[in-house]
Design a protein around this motif. Structure first.
Motif, PDB file in Angstrom:
ATOM      1  N   UNK A 209       0.835  -1.199   0.000  1.00 12.61           N
ATOM      2  CA  UNK A 209       0.000   0.000   0.000  1.00 12.61           C
ATOM      3  C   UNK A 209       0.869   1.247   0.000  1.00 12.61           C
ATOM      4  N   UNK A 210       0.767   2.011  -1.086  1.00 12.95           N
ATOM      5  CA  UNK A 210       1.491   3.270  -1.226  1.00 12.95           C
ATOM      6  C   UNK A 210       2.998   3.079  -1.183  1.00 12.95           C
ATOM      7  N   UNK A 211       3.464   1.896  -1.574  1.00 14.59           N
ATOM      8  CA  UNK A 211       4.896   1.634  -1.658  1.00 14.59           C
ATOM      9  C   UNK A 211       5.130   0.491  -2.648  1.00 14.59           C
ATOM     10  N   UNK A 212       6.333   0.375  -3.201  1.00 16.00           N
ATOM     11  CA  UNK A 212       6.605  -0.645  -4.225  1.00 16.00           C
ATOM     12  C   UNK A 212       6.996  -2.002  -3.640  1.00 16.00           C
ATOM     13  N   UNK A 213       6.176  -2.517  -2.743  1.00 14.98           N
ATOM     14  CA  UNK A 213       6.466  -3.801  -2.115  1.00 14.98           C
ATOM     15  C   UNK A 213       5.436  -4.845  -2.474  1.00 14.98           C
ATOM     16  N   UNK A 214       5.568  -6.056  -1.953  1.00 16.32           N
ATOM     17  CA  UNK A 214       4.672  -7.161  -2.295  1.00 16.32           C
ATOM     18  C   UNK A 214       3.406  -7.151  -1.449  1.00 16.32           C
ATOM     19  N   UNK A 249      11.904  -5.913   1.826  1.00 23.47           N
ATOM     20  CA  UNK A 249      13.172  -5.233   2.095  1.00 23.47           C
ATOM     21  C   UNK A 249      13.457  -4.181   1.025  1.00 23.47           C
ATOM     22  N   UNK A 250      13.358  -4.584  -0.232  1.00 25.13           N
ATOM     23  CA  UNK A 250      13.667  -3.654  -1.318  1.00 25.13           C
ATOM     24  C   UNK A 250      12.551  -2.638  -1.541  1.00 25.13           C
ATOM     25  N   UNK A 251      11.317  -3.023  -1.234  1.00 23.98           N
ATOM     26  CA  UNK A 251      10.213  -2.076  -1.340  1.00 23.98           C
ATOM     27  C   UNK A 251      10.383  -0.907  -0.383  1.00 23.98           C
ATOM     28  N   UNK A 252      10.779  -1.212   0.855  1.00 21.18           N
ATOM     29  CA  UNK A 252      11.010  -0.154   1.834  1.00 21.18           C
ATOM     30  C   UNK A 252      12.194   0.707   1.415  1.00 21.18           C
ATOM     31  N   UNK A 253      13.258   0.061   0.944  1.00 19.49           N
ATOM     32  CA  UNK A 253      14.436   0.813   0.510  1.00 19.49           C
ATOM     33  C   UNK A 253      14.102   1.773  -0.627  1.00 19.49           C
ATOM     34  N   UNK A 254      13.145   1.377  -1.479  1.00 23.37           N
ATOM     35  CA  UNK A 254      12.815   2.181  -2.653  1.00 23.37           C
ATOM     36  C   UNK A 254      11.581   3.055  -2.455  1.00 23.37           C
ATOM     37  N   UNK A 255      11.043   3.072  -1.257  1.00 26.05           N
ATOM     38  CA  UNK A 255       9.889   3.935  -0.996  1.00 26.05           C
ATOM     39  C   UNK A 255      10.295   5.394  -1.151  1.00 26.05           C
ATOM     40  N   UNK A 258       8.173  11.437  -1.913  1.00 21.85           N
ATOM     41  CA  UNK A 258       7.861  12.539  -2.831  1.00 21.85           C
ATOM     42  C   UNK A 258       6.705  12.179  -3.760  1.00 21.85           C
ATOM     43  N   UNK A 259       6.575  10.885  -4.084  1.00 24.27           N
ATOM     44  CA  UNK A 259       5.471  10.458  -4.951  1.00 24.27           C
ATOM     45  C   UNK A 259       4.118  10.690  -4.274  1.00 24.27           C
ATOM     46  N   UNK A 260       4.064  10.472  -2.965  1.00 25.89           N
ATOM     47  CA  UNK A 260       2.823  10.726  -2.236  1.00 25.89           C
ATOM     48  C   UNK A 260       2.524  12.223  -2.199  1.00 25.89           C
TER      49      UNK A 260
END
Length: 384
Positions: A209-214, A249-255, A258-260
């Protein structure tokens, strides 16, 4: 009614996924526009994927997740789960006893259905309210629940948030926060503190939700409680598997907050466009939405559909005709039927809002054409 029960909700979801598959296979992924705010993702490189073995994966990625997860969520320890609902269930199985009370405060009813359903499983007495002056903690309460941001992105007042936590801790009752989208929405857009920093004992977020994770859940909080809950998680197979842990792990790192923030400003432009045709769209922090009740208020022709059925038919028209994915077609049983157009997703970053407005208006006009024919509406929802 068209969608009458949970089985119908499963069937309409299966149909929606079939439609999505057909669009991708015939026209490519670029023909889809996921505006759910739940699009998530799976970020990994080949060297990481080669480590996704049953025991090697957790040894490497769960340890790394502790550091970034605590930074993202606060707390003393984090626990990856296969769903946010799994974390809610495991917490209630661990902390709540039969015939005790669970009380829940949120900005706007209703709560996510996983919370009352989990309470029912253990035989607890559950109550919820969105009126702060009516919130109280009776004797024999085993857990207090707070929702940071509702399914429709209604965000709790931070002062009320802190007061509920204080009320619970005065009675030595643990607090669980359902912060599915709130862990990012509250903190990034509304500048609120992390739930654990506000004193919550347990907080759970959805990693898509609102991030690039699974699609998954991440729990944070007191180490002693996390350890207790982890026992139940492992007993019932609720833990996240290595691929999901890596993607978290990578979703949080790439959150990227600014997009929000960008979506927070663009939503005003979309709302203004839609207001030329509609009266019942509402702004959300990251887009616009229309509730089933609001959609029904836009209809000016006779029909026999329920308000939720109207939302389902409208959202399926958006999907079939324009490749626009909203939550109602793909949601799990019990989820809100409110149609959100979330501008924080990667598909929305460069989306022409004038074009999106035209597609929404066109879909609504088709909705009005078909709703007198209930059988046709049923076909739209259940037949790809």
């Amino acid at each position: 009614m068209i969608v009458e029960n949970s089985l119908d909700e499963v069937k309409k979801r299966e149909n929606a996924l079939s439609i999505i598959k057909d669009i991708v296979e015939s026209d490519g992924r670029d023909s889809l526009f996921d505006l759910t705010g739940l699009s998530g993702g799976f970020i990994a490189d080949s060297s990481e994927i080669s480590l996704l073995e049953t025991y090697v994966g957790p040894a490497i990625f769960e340890d790394a997740l502790q550091e970034v997860g605590i930074e993202h969520m606060g707390g003393e320890k984090v626990l990856p789960l296969n769903r946010t609902s799994s974390g809610i269930l495991a917490t209630i199985l661990t902390l709540v006893k039969e015939d005790t009370n669970v009380v829940h405060y949120l900005a706007k009813l209703p709560a996510h259905p996983s919370i009352p359903r989990s309470c029912k499983l253990v035989g607890a007495n559950y109550s919820e309210t969105d009126v702060f002056d009516e919130f109280s903690i009776p004797d024999n309460t085993s857990l207090v629940v707070i929702t940071g941001s509702t399914m429709d992105h209604q965000v709790i007042d931070e002062e009320e948030f802190k007061k509920v936590i204080d009320m619970a801790h005065q009675k030595d009752i643990p607090v669980m926060v359902d912060d599915a989208s709130g862990a990012r929405l509250r903190t990034t857009v509304f500048n609120q503190a992390k739930a654990c920093d506000l004193g919550a004992d347990i907080a759970i977020t959805s990693t898509d939700k609102l991030m690039p994770g699974p699609r998954g859940g991440l729990m944070a909080g007191r180490e002693d409680l996390i350890d207790e809950i982890k026992v139940k998680v492992n007993q019932f197979g609720l833990e996240a598997q290595p691929p999901a842990v890596l993607a978290m792990l990578n979703g949080i790192k790439n959150f990227n907050g600014d997009n929000l923030i960008k979506s927070f400003t663009r939503k005003d432009d979309l709302f203004e466009l839609l207001s030329e045709k509609f009266s019942n769209f509402e702004k959300t922090p990251t887009g616009v939405m229309i509730s089933p009740e609001g959609l029904a208020g836009e209809i000016d022709i006779p029909h026999n559909l329920s308000q939720k059925d109207l939302a389902f038919v409208f959202s399926f028209i958006l999907l079939k005709d324009h490749g626009i994915i909203t939550i109602p077609p793909v949601s799990m049983p019990g989820a809100s039927a409110t149609i959100r157009f979330d501008l924080s997703t990667s598909d929305a970053f460069d989306l022409d809002l004038n074009d999106l407005n035209k597609k929404i208006v066109s879909s609504f006009e088709e909705l009005q054409d078909v709703i007198p024919n209930e059988e046709k509406c049923r076909e739209i929802v259940f037949s790809s």
